[in-house]
Design a protein around this motif. Structure first.
Motif, PDB file in Angstrom:
ATOM      1  N   UNK A  27       3.052   6.230  -2.509  1.00  0.00           N
ATOM      2  CA  UNK A  27       4.241   7.035  -2.818  1.00  0.00           C
ATOM      3  C   UNK A  27       4.291   7.441  -4.289  1.00  0.00           C
ATOM      4  N   UNK A  28       3.767   6.597  -5.169  1.00  0.00           N
ATOM      5  CA  UNK A  28       3.776   6.919  -6.598  1.00  0.00           C
ATOM      6  C   UNK A  28       2.896   8.124  -6.921  1.00  0.00           C
ATOM      7  N   UNK A  29       1.971   8.472  -6.048  1.00  0.00           N
ATOM      8  CA  UNK A  29       1.040   9.572  -6.309  1.00  0.00           C
ATOM      9  C   UNK A  29       1.511  10.908  -5.726  1.00  0.00           C
ATOM     10  N   UNK A  30       2.662  10.933  -5.106  1.00  0.00           N
ATOM     11  CA  UNK A  30       3.168  12.141  -4.477  1.00  0.00           C
ATOM     12  C   UNK A  30       4.485  12.556  -5.108  1.00  0.00           C
ATOM     13  N   UNK A  31       4.835  13.839  -5.054  1.00  0.00           N
ATOM     14  CA  UNK A  31       4.180  14.940  -4.355  1.00  0.00           C
ATOM     15  C   UNK A  31       2.924  15.405  -5.085  1.00  0.00           C
ATOM     16  N   UNK A  32       2.002  15.949  -4.305  1.00  0.00           N
ATOM     17  CA  UNK A  32       0.772  16.544  -4.825  1.00  0.00           C
ATOM     18  C   UNK A  32       0.878  18.058  -4.712  1.00  0.00           C
ATOM     19  N   UNK A  33       0.447  18.745  -5.751  1.00  0.00           N
ATOM     20  CA  UNK A  33       0.410  20.209  -5.738  1.00  0.00           C
ATOM     21  C   UNK A  33      -1.045  20.635  -5.838  1.00  0.00           C
ATOM     22  N   UNK A  34      -1.408  21.655  -5.069  1.00  0.00           N
ATOM     23  CA  UNK A  34      -2.783  22.124  -5.079  1.00  0.00           C
ATOM     24  C   UNK A  34      -2.775  23.630  -4.890  1.00  0.00           C
ATOM     25  N   UNK A  35      -3.484  24.328  -5.728  1.00  0.00           N
ATOM     26  CA  UNK A  35      -3.694  25.767  -5.543  1.00  0.00           C
ATOM     27  C   UNK A  35      -5.008  25.915  -4.793  1.00  0.00           C
ATOM     28  N   UNK A  75       6.124  13.194   0.976  1.00  0.00           N
ATOM     29  CA  UNK A  75       6.589  12.236   1.971  1.00  0.00           C
ATOM     30  C   UNK A  75       5.437  11.511   2.683  1.00  0.00           C
ATOM     31  N   UNK A  76       4.562  10.839   1.936  1.00  0.00           N
ATOM     32  CA  UNK A  76       3.427  10.145   2.567  1.00  0.00           C
ATOM     33  C   UNK A  76       3.874   8.919   3.364  1.00  0.00           C
ATOM     34  N   UNK A  77       3.288   8.741   4.539  1.00  0.00           N
ATOM     35  CA  UNK A  77       3.571   7.581   5.378  1.00  0.00           C
ATOM     36  C   UNK A  77       2.246   7.024   5.884  1.00  0.00           C
ATOM     37  N   UNK A 118       0.831  -1.202   0.000  1.00  0.00           N
ATOM     38  CA  UNK A 118       0.000   0.000   0.000  1.00  0.00           C
ATOM     39  C   UNK A 118       0.867   1.254   0.000  1.00  0.00           C
ATOM     40  N   UNK A 119       1.923   1.235   0.819  1.00  0.00           N
ATOM     41  CA  UNK A 119       2.830   2.380   0.920  1.00  0.00           C
ATOM     42  C   UNK A 119       3.465   2.680  -0.435  1.00  0.00           C
ATOM     43  N   UNK A 120       3.911   1.646  -1.135  1.00  0.00           N
ATOM     44  CA  UNK A 120       4.531   1.839  -2.451  1.00  0.00           C
ATOM     45  C   UNK A 120       3.534   2.453  -3.435  1.00  0.00           C
ATOM     46  N   UNK A 121       2.287   2.037  -3.379  1.00  0.00           N
ATOM     47  CA  UNK A 121       1.267   2.587  -4.266  1.00  0.00           C
ATOM     48  C   UNK A 121       0.969   4.048  -3.978  1.00  0.00           C
ATOM     49  N   UNK A 162      -8.235  10.308  -4.552  1.00  0.00           N
ATOM     50  CA  UNK A 162      -6.904   9.744  -4.377  1.00  0.00           C
ATOM     51  C   UNK A 162      -7.003   8.277  -3.970  1.00  0.00           C
ATOM     52  N   UNK A 163      -6.740   7.343  -4.897  1.00  0.00           N
ATOM     53  CA  UNK A 163      -6.799   5.927  -4.529  1.00  0.00           C
ATOM     54  C   UNK A 163      -5.621   5.549  -3.630  1.00  0.00           C
ATOM     55  N   UNK A 164      -5.906   4.751  -2.636  1.00  0.00           N
ATOM     56  CA  UNK A 164      -4.866   4.219  -1.767  1.00  0.00           C
ATOM     57  C   UNK A 164      -4.265   2.955  -2.386  1.00  0.00           C
ATOM     58  N   UNK A 165      -5.093   2.238  -3.153  1.00  0.00           N
ATOM     59  CA  UNK A 165      -4.639   1.002  -3.787  1.00  0.00           C
ATOM     60  C   UNK A 165      -5.467   0.762  -5.045  1.00  0.00           C
ATOM     61  N   UNK A 166      -4.831   0.145  -6.039  1.00  0.00           N
ATOM     62  CA  UNK A 166      -5.529  -0.209  -7.276  1.00  0.00           C
ATOM     63  C   UNK A 166      -5.324  -1.696  -7.532  1.00  0.00           C
ATOM     64  N   UNK A 167      -6.395  -2.395  -7.867  1.00  0.00           N
ATOM     65  CA  UNK A 167      -6.276  -3.813  -8.208  1.00  0.00           C
ATOM     66  C   UNK A 167      -6.901  -4.059  -9.567  1.00  0.00           C
ATOM     67  N   UNK A 168      -6.398  -5.065 -10.252  1.00  0.00           N
ATOM     68  CA  UNK A 168      -6.964  -5.502 -11.523  1.00  0.00           C
ATOM     69  C   UNK A 168      -7.941  -6.628 -11.213  1.00  0.00           C
ATOM     70  N   UNK A 169      -9.016  -6.703 -11.947  1.00  0.00           N
ATOM     71  CA  UNK A 169      -9.977  -7.794 -11.720  1.00  0.00           C
ATOM     72  C   UNK A 169      -9.318  -9.151 -11.978  1.00  0.00           C
ATOM     73  N   UNK A 170      -8.295  -9.182 -12.851  1.00  0.00           N
ATOM     74  CA  UNK A 170      -7.575 -10.447 -13.086  1.00  0.00           C
ATOM     75  C   UNK A 170      -6.869 -10.921 -11.807  1.00  0.00           C
ATOM     76  N   UNK A 171      -6.512  -9.966 -10.941  1.00  0.00           N
ATOM     77  CA  UNK A 171      -5.867 -10.322  -9.669  1.00  0.00           C
ATOM     78  C   UNK A 171      -6.827 -11.085  -8.760  1.00  0.00           C
ATOM     79  N   UNK A 172      -8.114 -10.977  -9.043  1.00  0.00           N
ATOM     80  CA  UNK A 172      -9.130 -11.611  -8.203  1.00  0.00           C
ATOM     81  C   UNK A 172      -9.736 -12.828  -8.883  1.00  0.00           C
ATOM     82  N   UNK A 173      -8.938 -13.524  -9.654  1.00  0.00           N
ATOM     83  CA  UNK A 173      -9.375 -14.752 -10.322  1.00  0.00           C
ATOM     84  C   UNK A 173      -8.540 -15.894  -9.751  1.00  0.00           C
TER      85      UNK A 173
END
Length: 187
Positions: A45-53, A64-66, A40-43, A150-161
């Motif tokens: 981290x790929x979405x950061x840094x985030x910028x927002x006005x 630095x998400x933890x 989950x942490x690795x997933x 902001x998704x915390x985790x993404x899964x493929x439906x193939x992962x659930x077969x």
């Protein structure tokens, strides 16, 4: 007589086959799938840094998400570092914040989201009490807007077969070190 024995053997074979099939069917029943905190942490981290006005008044950078689990309340926590800077002055503020949220699954997208975000802690470097309150109010508004997508985790439906059977998530909870998704076979 041999025809009768052959007939009983065929009936016995069919019964054994049906028994085996019913045993196999119980192997593909509902189950729990654990996703470790490190994955989950690795997933995240790929979405950061985030910028927002923020309302065109502040430039906010989150980094630095933890992630951490709050198994007792079925919430997931996220600690972040922030840099807040108004574009019209040269001053900026460093901050650290902790937030938490409940998890939900969007099966169609294959995403696990953090819902009902709550700011648990905010510390702004060099900010007095009044400014700290202003930042807290602003961050609460930004959380509700930005964490919704902001998704915390993404899964493929193939992962659930498993074993040729497609499963679908039906519930989600946290443990001390993992996200646990309850899946059931598609009917």
């Amino acid at each position: 007589m041999p025809a009768l024995i052959a007939h009983h053997c065929r009936v016995a074979a069919v019964l054994v086959a049906l028994l085996c099939l019913s045993a196999c069917a119980s192997l593909v029943g509902p189950r729990d799938v654990s996703i470790p905190l490190s994955k989950l942490q690795a997933g995240v981290e790929r979405r950061f840094p985030l910028h927002n006005k923020a309302i065109e008044l502040l430039d906010v950078q989150l980094s630095n998400p933890r992630l951490f689990m709050q198994a007792d309340s079925d919430r997931v926590g996220l600690r972040l570092d922030a840099l807040v800077a108004p574009p019209f002055i040269k001053q900026s503020w460093g901050a650290s914040l902790a937030l938490s949220g409940r998890l939900s699954i969007d099966v169609a997208r294959g995403d696990v989201f953090l819902n009902d975000p709550r700011l648990d802690q905010l510390s702004v470097d060099g900010a007095d009490g009044g400014r700290q309150q202003q930042f807290t109010a602003l961050v609460n508004v930004l959380l509700k807007q930005s964490m919704r997508e902001l998704p915390v985790y993404h899964f493929q439906m193939e992962d659930l077969r498993y074993g040729g059977v497609q499963f679908v998530p039906t519930a989600i909870r946290t443990s001390a070190d993992a996200l646990v998704i309850h899946v059931e076979p598609v009917r």
